[in-house]
Design a protein around this motif. Structure first.
Motif, PDB file in Angstrom:
ATOM      1  N   VAL A 338      25.263   0.495  20.644  1.00 31.29           N
ATOM      2  CA  VAL A 338      25.938  -0.227  20.720  1.00 31.29           C
ATOM      3  C   VAL A 338      26.510  -1.744  21.356  1.00 31.29           C
ATOM      4  CG1 VAL A 338      26.735   1.250  22.799  1.00 31.29           C
ATOM      5  CG2 VAL A 338      28.428   0.489  21.282  1.00 31.29           C
ATOM      6  N   GLY A 339      27.715  -2.666  20.920  1.00 31.21           N
ATOM      7  CA  GLY A 339      27.994  -3.550  21.114  1.00 31.21           C
ATOM      8  C   GLY A 339      29.223  -3.821  20.925  1.00 31.21           C
ATOM      9  N   THR A 340      29.610  -5.508  21.414  1.00 28.38           N
ATOM     10  CA  THR A 340      30.792  -5.910  21.249  1.00 28.38           C
ATOM     11  C   THR A 340      30.318  -7.107  21.650  1.00 28.38           C
ATOM     12  OG1 THR A 340      32.361  -3.997  22.575  1.00 28.38           O
ATOM     13  CG2 THR A 340      33.527  -5.482  22.137  1.00 28.38           C
ATOM     14  N   ALA A 341      31.300  -7.919  20.234  1.00 26.48           N
ATOM     15  CA  ALA A 341      30.865  -9.062  20.558  1.00 26.48           C
ATOM     16  C   ALA A 341      32.560  -9.250  19.395  1.00 26.48           C
ATOM     17  CB  ALA A 341      30.414  -9.428  19.110  1.00 26.48           C
ATOM     18  N   ARG A 342      32.878 -10.404  19.324  1.00 33.10           N
ATOM     19  CA  ARG A 342      33.951 -11.469  18.467  1.00 33.10           C
ATOM     20  C   ARG A 342      32.966 -11.882  16.895  1.00 33.10           C
ATOM     21  NH1 ARG A 342      38.456 -14.608  21.931  1.00 33.10           N
ATOM     22  NH2 ARG A 342      39.104 -11.975  21.458  1.00 33.10           N
ATOM     23  N   TRP A 343      33.939 -11.920  16.070  1.00 29.57           N
ATOM     24  CA  TRP A 343      33.695 -12.043  15.167  1.00 29.57           C
ATOM     25  C   TRP A 343      34.761 -13.068  14.145  1.00 29.57           C
ATOM     26  CZ3 TRP A 343      28.200  -9.789  14.565  1.00 29.57           C
ATOM     27  CH2 TRP A 343      28.294  -8.894  14.515  1.00 29.57           C
ATOM     28  N   ILE A 344      33.993 -13.644  13.696  1.00 27.73           N
ATOM     29  CA  ILE A 344      35.308 -15.093  12.834  1.00 27.73           C
ATOM     30  C   ILE A 344      33.918 -14.661  10.961  1.00 27.73           C
ATOM     31  CG2 ILE A 344      35.586 -16.879  11.762  1.00 27.73           C
ATOM     32  CD1 ILE A 344      35.127 -17.836  14.296  1.00 27.73           C
ATOM     33  N   GLY A 345      34.991 -14.613  10.120  1.00 26.66           N
ATOM     34  CA  GLY A 345      35.050 -13.994   8.446  1.00 26.66           C
ATOM     35  C   GLY A 345      36.166 -14.165   7.703  1.00 26.66           C
ATOM     36  N   ALA A 346      35.243 -13.824   6.316  1.00 31.74           N
ATOM     37  CA  ALA A 346      36.256 -13.898   5.195  1.00 31.74           C
ATOM     38  C   ALA A 346      37.111 -12.504   5.211  1.00 31.74           C
ATOM     39  CB  ALA A 346      35.869 -14.580   4.017  1.00 31.74           C
ATOM     40  N   SER A 347      38.177 -12.635   4.959  1.00 30.30           N
ATOM     41  CA  SER A 347      38.632 -10.957   4.483  1.00 30.30           C
ATOM     42  C   SER A 347      38.353 -10.697   3.479  1.00 30.30           C
ATOM     43  CB  SER A 347      39.805 -11.317   4.283  1.00 30.30           C
ATOM     44  OG  SER A 347      40.994  -9.789   4.233  1.00 30.30           O
ATOM     45  N   LEU A 348      37.146  -8.779   3.879  1.00 30.92           N
ATOM     46  CA  LEU A 348      36.337  -8.581   2.585  1.00 30.92           C
ATOM     47  C   LEU A 348      37.803  -7.858   2.121  1.00 30.92           C
ATOM     48  CD1 LEU A 348      34.599  -7.396   1.655  1.00 30.92           C
ATOM     49  CD2 LEU A 348      34.430  -5.790   2.471  1.00 30.92           C
ATOM     50  N   ALA A 349      39.201  -7.618   2.083  1.00 29.79           N
ATOM     51  CA  ALA A 349      39.829  -6.868   1.444  1.00 29.79           C
ATOM     52  C   ALA A 349      40.110  -7.772   0.477  1.00 29.79           C
ATOM     53  CB  ALA A 349      41.456  -6.314   2.452  1.00 29.79           C
ATOM     54  N   ASP A 350      40.803  -9.376   1.025  1.00 30.99           N
ATOM     55  CA  ASP A 350      41.527 -10.310  -0.163  1.00 30.99           C
ATOM     56  C   ASP A 350      40.296 -10.760  -0.905  1.00 30.99           C
ATOM     57  OD1 ASP A 350      43.449 -10.663   2.212  1.00 30.99           O
ATOM     58  OD2 ASP A 350      42.478 -12.109   2.798  1.00 30.99           O
ATOM     59  N   LEU A 351      38.456 -10.654  -1.026  1.00 33.93           N
ATOM     60  CA  LEU A 351      38.709 -10.664  -1.949  1.00 33.93           C
ATOM     61  C   LEU A 351      38.025  -9.951  -3.425  1.00 33.93           C
ATOM     62  CD1 LEU A 351      34.783 -12.737  -0.242  1.00 33.93           C
ATOM     63  CD2 LEU A 351      36.237 -12.858  -2.007  1.00 33.93           C
ATOM     64  N   LEU A 352      38.946  -8.744  -2.902  1.00 33.42           N
ATOM     65  CA  LEU A 352      38.302  -7.666  -3.525  1.00 33.42           C
ATOM     66  C   LEU A 352      39.461  -7.501  -4.377  1.00 33.42           C
ATOM     67  CD1 LEU A 352      36.872  -4.396  -1.441  1.00 33.42           C
ATOM     68  CD2 LEU A 352      35.518  -6.552  -2.748  1.00 33.42           C
ATOM     69  N   ARG A 353      40.575  -7.709  -3.670  1.00 34.10           N
ATOM     70  CA  ARG A 353      42.009  -8.172  -4.561  1.00 34.10           C
ATOM     71  C   ARG A 353      42.110  -8.744  -6.081  1.00 34.10           C
ATOM     72  NH1 ARG A 353      43.937  -6.220   0.974  1.00 34.10           N
ATOM     73  NH2 ARG A 353      45.037  -4.377   0.837  1.00 34.10           N
ATOM     74  N   GLU A 354      40.698 -10.252  -5.551  1.00 39.20           N
ATOM     75  CA  GLU A 354      40.915 -11.028  -5.848  1.00 39.20           C
ATOM     76  C   GLU A 354      40.581 -11.092  -7.499  1.00 39.20           C
ATOM     77  OE1 GLU A 354      39.745 -15.020  -4.695  1.00 39.20           O
ATOM     78  OE2 GLU A 354      41.211 -14.732  -2.824  1.00 39.20           O
ATOM     79  N   ALA A 355      39.318  -9.784  -7.190  1.00 37.95           N
ATOM     80  CA  ALA A 355      37.965  -9.599  -8.007  1.00 37.95           C
ATOM     81  C   ALA A 355      39.242  -8.773  -8.658  1.00 37.95           C
ATOM     82  CB  ALA A 355      36.902  -9.153  -7.529  1.00 37.95           C
ATOM     83  N   GLY A 356      39.969  -7.951  -8.264  1.00 36.07           N
ATOM     84  CA  GLY A 356      40.401  -6.606  -9.197  1.00 36.07           C
ATOM     85  C   GLY A 356      40.156  -5.151  -9.468  1.00 36.07           C
ATOM     86  N   VAL A 357      39.748  -4.716  -8.195  1.00 36.73           N
ATOM     87  CA  VAL A 357      39.311  -3.579  -7.830  1.00 36.73           C
ATOM     88  C   VAL A 357      39.765  -2.568  -8.971  1.00 36.73           C
ATOM     89  CG1 VAL A 357      38.407  -1.284  -6.776  1.00 36.73           C
ATOM     90  CG2 VAL A 357      39.168  -3.451  -5.748  1.00 36.73           C
ATOM     91  N   ARG A 358      38.858  -2.134  -9.868  1.00 42.33           N
ATOM     92  CA  ARG A 358      39.095  -1.011 -10.871  1.00 42.33           C
ATOM     93  C   ARG A 358      39.627   0.486 -10.446  1.00 42.33           C
ATOM     94  NH1 ARG A 358      35.051  -2.819 -16.019  1.00 42.33           N
ATOM     95  NH2 ARG A 358      36.270  -4.361 -16.119  1.00 42.33           N
ATOM     96  N   ARG A 359      40.739   1.069 -10.786  1.00 40.49           N
ATOM     97  CA  ARG A 359      40.439   2.637 -10.827  1.00 40.49           C
ATOM     98  C   ARG A 359      39.560   3.495 -10.739  1.00 40.49           C
ATOM     99  NH1 ARG A 359      45.533   5.452 -11.410  1.00 40.49           N
ATOM    100  NH2 ARG A 359      46.120   4.059 -12.444  1.00 40.49           N
ATOM    101  N   GLY A 360      38.855   4.183 -10.469  1.00 38.53           N
ATOM    102  CA  GLY A 360      37.820   5.021 -10.503  1.00 38.53           C
ATOM    103  C   GLY A 360      37.025   4.596  -8.959  1.00 38.53           C
ATOM    104  N   ALA A 361      36.879   2.655  -8.649  1.00 37.72           N
ATOM    105  CA  ALA A 361      35.643   2.555  -8.227  1.00 37.72           C
ATOM    106  C   ALA A 361      35.842   3.423  -6.274  1.00 37.72           C
ATOM    107  CB  ALA A 361      35.979   1.287  -8.204  1.00 37.72           C
ATOM    108  N   ASP A 362      35.492   3.605  -5.835  1.00 35.29           N
ATOM    109  CA  ASP A 362      35.499   4.487  -4.670  1.00 35.29           C
ATOM    110  C   ASP A 362      34.495   4.178  -3.496  1.00 35.29           C
ATOM    111  OD1 ASP A 362      33.748   5.803  -5.371  1.00 35.29           O
ATOM    112  OD2 ASP A 362      34.697   7.775  -5.509  1.00 35.29           O
TER     113      ASP A 362
END
Length: 559
Positions: A338-362
Motif C-alpha cells: 500500500v502506498g500514496t502518491a501524487r498522480w497527474i493524468g487525464a480525466s477518465l470520465a471525460d474521455l468516456l463521455r466523449e466516446a459516448g457510453v452506450r446503455r448496458g455497458a457496465d
C-alpha cells in the motif's frame, strides 16, 4: 559401492561415467538459452525461451501458490520463479546429456522438447504473434546440433559411458582401461555412433578435441547469451525517451498537503511514498518497454464514437493532479503493499463521455501491452470520483515499473480491479460478457478497498523503554476516507488515536496514540472506522478472493 550383477561399481567410477554427459547437457542448454536470447533481439524480450516459459508458468500457477509467492517473496517473486526455471532446465539438461551418451536419440528429443515448450509458451501469451516462436525454435536447433557434435566427439574419444542395469561388461572395465588412449580413427561399433561422429574432423575425435569442442561451445553460449541480453536491454529500453518527456502543468492542482499531515515519529511511513519505495505487484517477468512515440490508446466496444489517442494527444488534454492511496488485494493485514502518491493524468470520465457510453455497458476493461486485463465498474468511473489515465507519479513521468507511459487509476478499488499498467486499450463491455484476468482465476469480480489500518511504530518484537510510548501508523479506506482509529493494549479498553488532518478521502490518514506501558510483554492492536461508519472487522480473512480483513497487532517488550 553398488553391485551390478556380479560386478562391483565404485562410486568414483560411476561419477566419472556420468560427468561427460552432464557437462554436455549443461553446455547444450546454455547455448540454447544464449541463442534464444540473441534471437529475442528481433522478436522482443518476452519471447526469449526462459521468459516465455516463465510467463506461461505464472498464468498456469494456481492462485494459492501465487499468493504464497507474493506473501513470502514479495517483489522478488519473479526472481525466484526465474531461478526455479533455470534450475529445472539445468536438471533436465543434465539428464538429457547423460541419456544421450547411451541413447543419443533420447537426449536429442529432450532438447527438441525444450524448443517446443518455449514455442508453445510464446504463442500462449495474449498478445502473441507467430514470429514469437523463432527464439525457441532457433534455440532448439542450436541445442540439438551442439548435443549431436559433443556426444559424437565424446564417443569417438572413448569417454566413459554410463552403465545400464545389465551392462556387466561395462561394469567390469577398469579405470586404467577406461583411460587408455584410443586410435581416433578406430571403428569400434560399441563405442562409436557413426551417425554422430562420422562427420567430425579428426581433431575432434580424441579427448583433447572433445575438451576443445566443449570449451568452444561453452564460450559461444556465453557470447550469445550476454550479447543477446545486452542488445535486448539497449534496443527495448525506453529510459532515454522517458527522460525527455515533459509533463504539462495540470489544469487542476491537488490541494496543498496540510502542514501536519505527517507526525514527526521515527519509523512512521512517509505520507507520500517515493517512487522507489512504492510497491510493485504484477505478472510481468520483464518490464514492458513501451515507446511513447509509438503508443496509442484505443477506446472501443459499447461506445458511440470509438477513439484513438497518441501520447501527445493525451498530454494535450486538460490534466488533473490528484493524491491517491493505492493498495493491492494481495496485501495481508499489516502488509506493505500500500502506498500514496501524487498522480497527474487525464480525466477518465471525460474521455468516456466523449466516446459516448452506450446503455448496458457496465464494465470498463483495461488492457495492458502484455495482454493483462482488468475490469472496473463503469458507474464508478462516472460517479464523480477522480479516475485518471495517469502519466506522472510524484512529479515525474511514470516509472517503467509503474506503467510508463500511461496507467489507469480509479479510487476505491484494489489495483487488480482498477489500475491497469502499460495501458493500450479500453473496452466498454458488460460483466456478463467478459471475465478479466483475475476474475478467471477466482478473484472477486468487484474489488472495493476494505477499511484497514496498520501499526508502524513500535515494530513487531521491538524493545521499548517502560513508561510513555508513542504508537503510530496509517489507516485507509480509499474513496470513503477514515473517521477514527482506535488502539488497545493487552485486550483492554479501546483508546481513540489522534488523527492527522485529512488530505482527501482517497488517501490514507496517519495516527498516533500515547500509551503508558509497564515493564513486560504487551500486545497492541489497532482498528479503523471509515467515513461511512463501518468499523474494521476483527475476524481474520485471507487475501483471496477479495482482500484480507482483521485487526493488525504487534507484540513488544517494555524494559
Amino acid at each position: 559401492m553398488r553391485r551390478i550383477g556380479t560386478a562391483v561399481r565404485h562410486p568414483f567410477r560411476v561419477l566419472r561415467s556420468v560427468l561427460p554427459g552432464a557437462a554436455i547437457g549443461l553446455i547444450t542448454a546454455a547455448l540454447a538459452v544464449g541463442v534464444g536470447e540473441l534471437a529475442a533481439v528481433w522478436s522482443g524480450p518476452n519471447t526469449a525461451p526462459a521468459i516465455a516459459v516463465g510467463s506461461a508458468a505464472i498464468d498456469l500457477t494456481p492462485t494459492p501458490l501465487k499468493e504464497f509467492a507474493v506473501r513470502n517473496f514479495g517483489t522478488s517473486d519473479k526472481l525466484v520463479l526465474l531461478t526455479g526455471i533455470y534450475t529445472t532446465l539445468g536438471a533436465i539438461a543434465v539428464a538429457a546429456g547423460i541419456l544421450a551418451m547411451r541413447r543419443p536419440v533420447v537426449g536429442l528429443v529432450l532438447v527438441a522438447l525444450f524448443g517446443f515448450v518455449g514455442a508453445w509458451a510464446a504463442l500462449s501469451r495474449p498478445a502473441a504473434r507467430f514470429g514469437d516462436v523463432w527464439p525457441s525454435v532457433l534455440a532448439a536447433l542450436a541445442g540439438v546440433g551442439a548435443m549431436a557434435l559433443l556426444v559424437g566427439s565424446a564417443q569417438a574419444a572413448r569417454m566413459p559411458v554410463p552403465a545400464s542395469g545389465d551392462d556387466e561388461l561395462e561394469a567390469k572395465r577398469s579405470d586404467a582401461e577406461a583411460l587408455e588412449p584410443k586410435d581416433p580413427e578406430a571403428k569400434d561399433p560399441e563405442a562409436i555412433q557413426p551417425s554422430l561422429a562420422s562427420h567430425l574432423p579428426p581433431w575432434a575425435r580424441d579427448r583433447r578435441g572433445f575438451i576443445a569442442l566443449a570449451a568452444g561451445t561453452a564460450g559461444a553460449a556465453a557470447l550469445t547469451g550476454l550479447t543477446g541480453r545486452t542488445m535486448v536491454n539497449q534496443r527495448y529500453n525506453v529510459a532515454l525517451k522517458r527522460s525527455r518527456v515533459r509533463i504539462p502543468a495540470p489544469s487542476r492542482l491537488a490541494p496543498a498537503l496540510p502542514a501536519d499531515v505527517h507526525p514527526n515519529v521515527a519509523g512512521l511511513s512517509s505520507f507520500m511514498t517515493s517512487n522507489s519505495d512504492f510497491y510493485r505487484v504484477d505478472t510481468a517477468l520483464v518490464l514492458p518497454q513501451v515507446d511513447p512515440d509509438a503508443w496509442t490508446l484505443r477506446i472501443r466496444g459499447l461506445v458511440d464514437r470509438p477513439l484513438e489517442l497518441s501520447f501527445a494527444d493525451l498530454l494535450a488534454r486538460p490534466l488533473v493532479e490528484h493524491d491517491q492511496t493505492l493498495s493491492c488485494v494481495s496485501n495481508e493485514v499489516g502488509g506493505p503493499y500500500v502506498g500514496t502518491a501524487r498522480w497527474i493524468g487525464a480525466s477518465l470520465a471525460d474521455l468516456l463521455r466523449e466516446a459516448g457510453v452506450r446503455r448496458g455497458a457496465d464494465q470498463l476493461v483495461g488492457r495492458s501491452v502484455d495482454g493483462m486485463t482488468i475490469g472496473t465498474p463503469v458507474e464508478s468511473v462516472l460517479d464523480g470520483r477522480t479516475g485518471l489515465l495517469a502519466v506522472a507519479m510524484n512529479g515525474e513521468p511514470l516509472p517503467v515499473a509503474h506503467g510508463f507511459p500511461c496507467r489507469m487509476l480509479v479510487p476505491g478499488f484494489f489495483g487488480y480491479a482498477s489500475a491497469t499498467k502499460w495501458l493500450v486499450d479500453l473496452e466498454l463491455t458488460t460483466f456478463a460478457d467478459y471475465d478479466p484476468y483475475w476474475v478467471r482465476r477466482g478473484w472477486s469480480r468487484l474489488g472495493p478497498v476494505k477499511t484497514a489500518s496498520r501499526i508502524d511504530v513500535p515494530k513487531p518484537f521491538a524493545h521499548v523503554a517502560a513508561g510513555p510510548v508513542t504508537a503510530a501508523g496509517v489507516a485507509w479506506a480509499t474513496h470513503r476516507g477514515i473517521d477514527a482509529v482506535e488502539v488497545r493494549c493487552d485486550a483492554g479498553p479501546w483508546r481513540l488515536a489522534a488523527l492527522t488532518p485529512s488530505d482527501s478521502p482517497d488517501t490514507w490518514r496517519q495516527w498516533t496514540c500515547e500509551l503508558d506501558l509497564a515493564a513486560g510483554l504487551h500486545r497492541l492492536e489497532v482498528r479503523a472506522t471509515d467515513a461511512s461508519g463501518a468499523v474494521q472487522p476483527e475476524a481474520r480473512a485471507d487475501t483471496f478472493p477479495d482482500g484480507a480483513t482483521g485487526w493488525h497487532s504487534v507484540v513488544i517488550t517494555a524494559d
